[in-house]
Enzyme design. Structure first.
Site, PDB file in Angstrom:
ATOM      1  CG  HIS A 174      -3.703   3.606  -3.497  1.00  0.00           C
ATOM      2  ND1 HIS A 174      -2.863   3.449  -2.417  1.00  0.00           N
ATOM      3  CD2 HIS A 174      -4.106   4.892  -3.466  1.00  0.00           C
ATOM      4  CE1 HIS A 174      -2.754   4.590  -1.766  1.00  0.00           C
ATOM      5  NE2 HIS A 174      -3.505   5.480  -2.386  1.00  0.00           N
TER       6      HIS A 174
ATOM      7  CB  ILE B 206       7.276   2.796 -10.217  1.00  0.00           C
ATOM      8  CG1 ILE B 206       6.938   2.140 -11.555  1.00  0.00           C
ATOM      9  CG2 ILE B 206       7.504   4.295 -10.406  1.00  0.00           C
ATOM     10  CD1 ILE B 206       5.658   2.657 -12.172  1.00  0.00           C
ATOM     11  N   GLY B 207       8.292   2.739  -7.243  1.00  0.00           N
ATOM     12  CA  GLY B 207       8.678   3.464  -6.043  1.00  0.00           C
ATOM     13  C   GLY B 207      10.062   3.084  -5.554  1.00  0.00           C
TER      14      GLY B 207
ATOM     15  CG  HIS C 247       7.025  -2.395  -3.834  1.00  0.00           C
ATOM     16  ND1 HIS C 247       7.227  -1.520  -2.785  1.00  0.00           N
ATOM     17  CD2 HIS C 247       7.967  -3.367  -3.693  1.00  0.00           C
ATOM     18  CE1 HIS C 247       8.240  -1.958  -2.046  1.00  0.00           C
ATOM     19  NE2 HIS C 247       8.697  -3.071  -2.578  1.00  0.00           N
TER      20      HIS C 247
END
Length: 245
Positions: A23, A206-207, A204
């Site tokens: 990622h 954004i999530g 993280h």
């Protein structure tokens, strides 16, 4: 990361990142760009230093090899690397079983490759050799099932269980807590992403933002429908898990 104004990390000109994550996680270290043979030797040597404890001796062991292109490496180049990988493993007395060379796990704009050694026993080898037919991976030949002429689907009704007044009152408290959590997360999205980028892929923030906003929206909807605390929590949790990624 899409939408970001700077890269998660950079690799100096003429160097390559070793040990990067799929990622985009930063590598363990940078090293000068090497030849295909040198790269194969680096990867094989590193993996043979971490042989599973169940493998008592290399000679005579059976294993499979997955040489994976991450998206920006030509197949011809992958096969050149595999040539040297196979030479090294064979020289150790290892028997390679049905290796896979190709683009199996890719990442956006990633010029690189990964090497996996898969140590086999009798059961695992039987599974490894078995045919497969999936959207992302095909191997061997399988009998394709005949499609059904009719399919029946049972759609559950979106009903809200009846709740006690005390439970509905508690649900208001839960919804208020989710709104407070949403405000904190939204105010700190960039910092959450920065922390994640230290050892992760930087998404993280954004999530978390997507998840907590979905949970708060669902909680508000549940209040309008007179849901109890348990129902509100379950629906909000499902919305968070579905939207956060």
């Amino acid at each position: 990361l899409p939408g970001a104004d700077h890269p998660l990390f950079t690799v100096p000109e003429g160097m390559m990142g070793v040990g990067m994550g799929i990622h985009g996680e930063p590598g363990i270290h940078d090293a000068p760009i090497s030849s295909a043979d040198e790269l194969a030797e680096l990867l094989v040597d590193a993996l043979l230093k971490e042989v599973p404890q169940a493998v008592s001796a290399l000679s005579g062991q059976r294993l499979s090899v997955v040489l994976n292109g991450l998206g920006g490496v030509k197949y011809e180049e992958l096969f050149v690397v595999y040539r040297r990988v196979a030479q090294q493993l064979t020289a150790q007395g290892l028997t390679i079983v049905e290796p896979e060379v190709g683009e199996l796990v890719t990442s956006f704009d990633m010029a690189g490759l990964s090497l996996t050694l898969f140590w086999l026993d009798e059961e695992l080898e039987r599974f490894w050799r078995a045919p497969a037919n999936t959207p992302a991976f095909r191997k061997g030949s399988m009998t394709v099932a005949e499609p059904r002429e009719e399919c029946e689907f049972n759609v559950e009704q979106d009903s809200i269980p009846e709740a006690t007044p005390a439970s509905r009152e508690a649900a208001q408290c839960v919804a208020a807590a989710l709104v407070a959590a949403r405000d904190v997360v939204v105010a700190n999205v960039d910092e959450l992403g920065r922390i994640d980028a230290v050892a992760g892929d930087g998404d993280h923030g954004i999530g978390m933002e997507r998840g907590v906003e979905a949970a708060a929206e669902t909680a508000a909807s549940m209040l309008e429908r007179q849901a109890g605390a348990g129902t509100l929590l379950q629906r909000a949790a499902d919305a968070w898990a579905d939207r956060a990624g």
